[in-house]
Design a protein around this motif. Structure first.
Motif, PDB file in Angstrom:
ATOM      1  N   VAL A 172      -2.999 -10.655  -5.906  1.00 28.78           N
ATOM      2  CA  VAL A 172      -2.438 -10.760  -4.566  1.00 28.78           C
ATOM      3  C   VAL A 172      -2.533 -12.206  -4.091  1.00 28.78           C
ATOM      4  O   VAL A 172      -3.561 -12.865  -4.263  1.00 28.78           O
ATOM      5  CB  VAL A 172      -3.189  -9.837  -3.600  1.00 28.78           C
ATOM      6  CG1 VAL A 172      -2.482  -9.791  -2.254  1.00 28.78           C
ATOM      7  CG2 VAL A 172      -3.329  -8.441  -4.193  1.00 28.78           C
ATOM      8  N   ALA A 173      -1.462 -12.693  -3.478  1.00 23.20           N
ATOM      9  CA  ALA A 173      -1.435 -14.093  -3.049  1.00 23.20           C
ATOM     10  C   ALA A 173      -0.473 -14.247  -1.879  1.00 23.20           C
ATOM     11  O   ALA A 173       0.227 -13.313  -1.496  1.00 23.20           O
ATOM     12  CB  ALA A 173      -1.024 -14.996  -4.207  1.00 23.20           C
ATOM     13  N   GLY A 174      -0.451 -15.457  -1.309  1.00 16.72           N
ATOM     14  CA  GLY A 174       0.445 -15.749  -0.204  1.00 16.72           C
ATOM     15  C   GLY A 174      -0.148 -15.369   1.138  1.00 16.72           C
ATOM     16  O   GLY A 174      -1.311 -14.980   1.243  1.00 16.72           O
ATOM     17  N   TYR A 224       1.590 -12.098 -10.089  1.00 19.52           N
ATOM     18  CA  TYR A 224       1.249 -12.450  -8.706  1.00 19.52           C
ATOM     19  C   TYR A 224       2.169 -11.719  -7.741  1.00 19.52           C
ATOM     20  O   TYR A 224       3.394 -11.822  -7.828  1.00 19.52           O
ATOM     21  CB  TYR A 224       1.351 -13.965  -8.500  1.00 19.52           C
ATOM     22  CG  TYR A 224       0.303 -14.713  -9.286  1.00 19.52           C
ATOM     23  CD1 TYR A 224      -0.973 -14.906  -8.777  1.00 19.52           C
ATOM     24  CD2 TYR A 224       0.574 -15.184 -10.572  1.00 19.52           C
ATOM     25  CE1 TYR A 224      -1.952 -15.565  -9.511  1.00 19.52           C
ATOM     26  CE2 TYR A 224      -0.395 -15.842 -11.321  1.00 19.52           C
ATOM     27  CZ  TYR A 224      -1.657 -16.022 -10.785  1.00 19.52           C
ATOM     28  OH  TYR A 224      -2.625 -16.659 -11.516  1.00 19.52           O
ATOM     29  N   ILE A 225       1.573 -10.974  -6.797  1.00 21.33           N
ATOM     30  CA  ILE A 225       2.324 -10.194  -5.820  1.00 21.33           C
ATOM     31  C   ILE A 225       2.038 -10.724  -4.419  1.00 21.33           C
ATOM     32  O   ILE A 225       0.879 -10.988  -4.064  1.00 21.33           O
ATOM     33  CB  ILE A 225       1.976  -8.694  -5.933  1.00 21.33           C
ATOM     34  CG1 ILE A 225       2.653  -7.884  -4.808  1.00 21.33           C
ATOM     35  CG2 ILE A 225       0.477  -8.464  -5.938  1.00 21.33           C
ATOM     36  CD1 ILE A 225       2.459  -6.371  -4.941  1.00 21.33           C
ATOM     37  N   HIS A 226       3.099 -10.888  -3.638  1.00 22.37           N
ATOM     38  CA  HIS A 226       2.921 -11.363  -2.270  1.00 22.37           C
ATOM     39  C   HIS A 226       2.235 -10.291  -1.431  1.00 22.37           C
ATOM     40  O   HIS A 226       2.543  -9.101  -1.522  1.00 22.37           O
ATOM     41  CB  HIS A 226       4.263 -11.734  -1.638  1.00 22.37           C
ATOM     42  CG  HIS A 226       4.118 -12.485  -0.354  1.00 22.37           C
ATOM     43  ND1 HIS A 226       3.938 -11.846   0.857  1.00 22.37           N
ATOM     44  CD2 HIS A 226       4.083 -13.816  -0.086  1.00 22.37           C
ATOM     45  CE1 HIS A 226       3.816 -12.750   1.812  1.00 22.37           C
ATOM     46  NE2 HIS A 226       3.900 -13.959   1.271  1.00 22.37           N
ATOM     47  N   VAL A 227       1.311 -10.721  -0.594  1.00 19.50           N
ATOM     48  CA  VAL A 227       0.491  -9.796   0.178  1.00 19.50           C
ATOM     49  C   VAL A 227       1.332  -8.907   1.087  1.00 19.50           C
ATOM     50  O   VAL A 227       0.982  -7.736   1.318  1.00 19.50           O
ATOM     51  CB  VAL A 227      -0.588 -10.576   0.972  1.00 19.50           C
ATOM     52  CG1 VAL A 227       0.035 -11.514   1.984  1.00 19.50           C
ATOM     53  CG2 VAL A 227      -1.592  -9.635   1.623  1.00 19.50           C
ATOM     54  N   SER A 228       2.458  -9.391   1.587  1.00 19.25           N
ATOM     55  CA  SER A 228       3.296  -8.558   2.459  1.00 19.25           C
ATOM     56  C   SER A 228       3.979  -7.447   1.673  1.00 19.25           C
ATOM     57  O   SER A 228       4.175  -6.340   2.201  1.00 19.25           O
ATOM     58  CB  SER A 228       4.341  -9.420   3.180  1.00 19.25           C
ATOM     59  OG  SER A 228       3.724 -10.322   4.067  1.00 19.25           O
ATOM     60  N   PRO A 305      10.097  -4.514  -3.619  1.00 17.98           N
ATOM     61  CA  PRO A 305       9.549  -5.824  -3.233  1.00 17.98           C
ATOM     62  C   PRO A 305      10.616  -6.723  -2.624  1.00 17.98           C
ATOM     63  O   PRO A 305      11.779  -6.719  -3.058  1.00 17.98           O
ATOM     64  CB  PRO A 305       9.035  -6.398  -4.556  1.00 17.98           C
ATOM     65  CG  PRO A 305       8.841  -5.224  -5.449  1.00 17.98           C
ATOM     66  CD  PRO A 305       9.889  -4.234  -5.058  1.00 17.98           C
ATOM     67  N   ARG A 306      10.207  -7.501  -1.624  1.00 20.91           N
ATOM     68  CA  ARG A 306      11.131  -8.432  -0.960  1.00 20.91           C
ATOM     69  C   ARG A 306      10.801  -9.884  -1.257  1.00 20.91           C
ATOM     70  O   ARG A 306      11.617 -10.769  -0.995  1.00 20.91           O
ATOM     71  CB  ARG A 306      11.070  -8.217   0.556  1.00 20.91           C
ATOM     72  CG  ARG A 306      11.566  -6.853   1.031  1.00 20.91           C
ATOM     73  CD  ARG A 306      11.305  -6.681   2.512  1.00 20.91           C
ATOM     74  NE  ARG A 306       9.856  -6.665   2.782  1.00 20.91           N
ATOM     75  CZ  ARG A 306       9.328  -6.857   3.985  1.00 20.91           C
ATOM     76  NH1 ARG A 306      10.115  -7.098   5.025  1.00 20.91           N
ATOM     77  NH2 ARG A 306       8.021  -6.812   4.149  1.00 20.91           N
ATOM     78  N   HIS A 307       9.612 -10.149  -1.807  1.00 17.39           N
ATOM     79  CA  HIS A 307       9.150 -11.532  -1.957  1.00 17.39           C
ATOM     80  C   HIS A 307       8.761 -11.858  -3.396  1.00 17.39           C
ATOM     81  O   HIS A 307       7.787 -12.576  -3.637  1.00 17.39           O
ATOM     82  CB  HIS A 307       7.965 -11.780  -1.021  1.00 17.39           C
ATOM     83  CG  HIS A 307       8.238 -11.453   0.410  1.00 17.39           C
ATOM     84  ND1 HIS A 307       9.306 -11.998   1.107  1.00 17.39           N
ATOM     85  CD2 HIS A 307       7.593 -10.629   1.279  1.00 17.39           C
ATOM     86  CE1 HIS A 307       9.295 -11.533   2.346  1.00 17.39           C
ATOM     87  NE2 HIS A 307       8.277 -10.708   2.469  1.00 17.39           N
ATOM     88  N   ASP A 308       9.520 -11.327  -4.338  1.00 17.87           N
ATOM     89  CA  ASP A 308       9.236 -11.547  -5.755  1.00 17.87           C
ATOM     90  C   ASP A 308       9.712 -12.941  -6.169  1.00 17.87           C
ATOM     91  O   ASP A 308      10.717 -13.118  -6.849  1.00 17.87           O
ATOM     92  CB  ASP A 308       9.927 -10.471  -6.591  1.00 17.87           C
ATOM     93  CG  ASP A 308       9.674 -10.627  -8.086  1.00 17.87           C
ATOM     94  OD1 ASP A 308       8.893 -11.516  -8.467  1.00 17.87           O
ATOM     95  OD2 ASP A 308      10.272  -9.856  -8.867  1.00 17.87           O
ATOM     96  N   ASN A 309       8.981 -13.938  -5.719  1.00 11.50           N
ATOM     97  CA  ASN A 309       9.365 -15.324  -5.969  1.00 11.50           C
ATOM     98  C   ASN A 309       8.112 -16.186  -5.847  1.00 11.50           C
ATOM     99  O   ASN A 309       7.523 -16.265  -4.765  1.00 11.50           O
ATOM    100  CB  ASN A 309      10.436 -15.753  -4.958  1.00 11.50           C
ATOM    101  CG  ASN A 309      10.900 -17.176  -5.176  1.00 11.50           C
ATOM    102  OD1 ASN A 309      10.173 -18.121  -4.895  1.00 11.50           O
ATOM    103  ND2 ASN A 309      12.122 -17.330  -5.665  1.00 11.50           N
ATOM    104  N   LEU A 310       7.694 -16.808  -6.942  1.00 11.25           N
ATOM    105  CA  LEU A 310       6.443 -17.568  -6.916  1.00 11.25           C
ATOM    106  C   LEU A 310       6.522 -18.741  -5.949  1.00 11.25           C
ATOM    107  O   LEU A 310       5.540 -19.061  -5.274  1.00 11.25           O
ATOM    108  CB  LEU A 310       6.095 -18.059  -8.329  1.00 11.25           C
ATOM    109  CG  LEU A 310       4.727 -18.734  -8.480  1.00 11.25           C
ATOM    110  CD1 LEU A 310       3.598 -17.804  -8.096  1.00 11.25           C
ATOM    111  CD2 LEU A 310       4.535 -19.239  -9.919  1.00 11.25           C
TER     112      LEU A 310
END
Length: 330
Positions: A172-174, A224-228, A305-310
């Motif tokens: 989890v990140a972001g 890595y998955i965005h926390v939102s 997912p909406r934020h699948d972008n490193l």
């Protein structure tokens, strides 16, 4: 109905509180503030400072609030620390979760969402994204402590009316895209946070632990998955249970991995800043490579997912670090 969020003053928990409030839920938070922050809890939430193993406090909370679900984040999460001090991890992650589960059953709470981890898998035996039915071979007390809680939940659900979803997080990140909360713990070990702190001069250098793993560049590979996106998975899992869905285990990840050096390069590029990093030996308990197959989450509760972008993940993390700098310098 209201949702009790344990560890709601922490990194993921504070994001979950905002997501539930945005969804129109009433939110109750319990956190002992060992690593979380009171200011990180959304002001609309009801806050109790305390331990999840305090049965009298839990009984009082359940008596005061019409709670139909618990989302359980409270726990210890640093893999090397679990190797050096395993008993504290079994105490905090397993024994205390047992107390929380018992209190939920006694109070007749029907729904329970558990913050589990991809560490229950260890290093997969093949190169394919890991599925929930894969062999469970945790390589650290952290992973074992979470797996024990999953087993307790499954056995309890079989014997009682408790319904649960265990979400196995990948990395989890972001931070919240609206800038309301983020990873704020001093001395955090999450790679993207550490790299962002280094890029912004909060740390003098970054250590890359292990360069001899069986991966393309020798460093560990993670999904890595965005926390939102993660909090959205919790919302959808809860909605599924409220709609009559049964107990479930689901991965939360994007299905593709990045190495440690990939992350370092991305942080340098997105921040526009160069920084030092050291190539050092492996840390105990780190798996070489693990990437999610998220098909269960997508098919069972419609997670998209909406934020699948490193780059986006790193940019929100950098924005939060900048916010912390300005906040702490006031």
């Amino acid at each position: 109905m209201a949702v009790l969020v344990t560890g709601g003053a922490g990194y993921i928990g504070s994001h979950m509180v905002w997501a539930l409030l945005d969804n129109g839920d009433d939110v109750i938070v319990i956190d002992r503030l060992s690593t979380g922050f009171r200011w990180a809890v959304a002001p609309e939430a009801v806050f109790y400072e305390g331990d999840i193993a305090d049965r009298s406090l839990l009984k009082s909370i359940f008596a005061k609030h019409d709670i139909d679900a618990i989302i359980h984040f409270a726990g210890s999460v640093v893999v090397p620390d679990s190797v050096s001090d395993p008993l504290s991890y079994y105490e905090n992650n397993t024994v205390k979760s047992r107390e929380l589960i018992a209190a939920a059953v006694a109070a007749g709470i029907p729904h329970f969402v558990f913050s589990s981890t991809a560490a229950v898998y260890g290093t997969p035996t093949d190169d394919h994204p890991v599925i929930e039915s894969a062999q469970l071979r945790p390589e650290s007390p952290y992973g074992s402590s979470k797996l024990m809680t999953e087993i307790m939940l499954a056995d309890t659900a079989a014997a009682t009316s408790l319904n649960y979803t265990a979400l196995r997080y990948f990395n989890v990140a972001g931070a919240d895209p609206d800038g309301r909360t983020g990873q704020s713990t001093a001395g955090a070990t999450h790679l993207i946070k550490v790299a962002c702190e280094t890029a912004l001069g909060k740390r003098s250098e970054l250590n890359v632990y292990g360069t001899d793993y069986p991966t393309p560049d020798g460093t560990c590979v993670r999904d890595y998955i965005h926390v939102s996106d993660l909090t959205d998975a919790h919302l959808k899992a809860l909605q599924r249970m409220r709609g009559g869905g049964g107990s479930l285990v689901a991965n939360c990840g994007y299905g593709r991995g990045f190495s440690v050096l990939d992350v370092v390069d991305t942080v340098k590029r997105v921040s526009g800043r160069d920084f030092r990093f050291n190539l050092v030996g492996r840390r105990p308990g780190d798996a070489a490579s693990i990437v999610a197959n998220p098909s269960v989450a997508k098919s069972e509760f419609g997670w998209q997912p909406r934020h699948d972008n490193l780059d986006f993940i790193v940019r929100t993390a950098l924005n939060w670090e900048d916010h912390l700098s300005r906040h702490n310098n006031k």
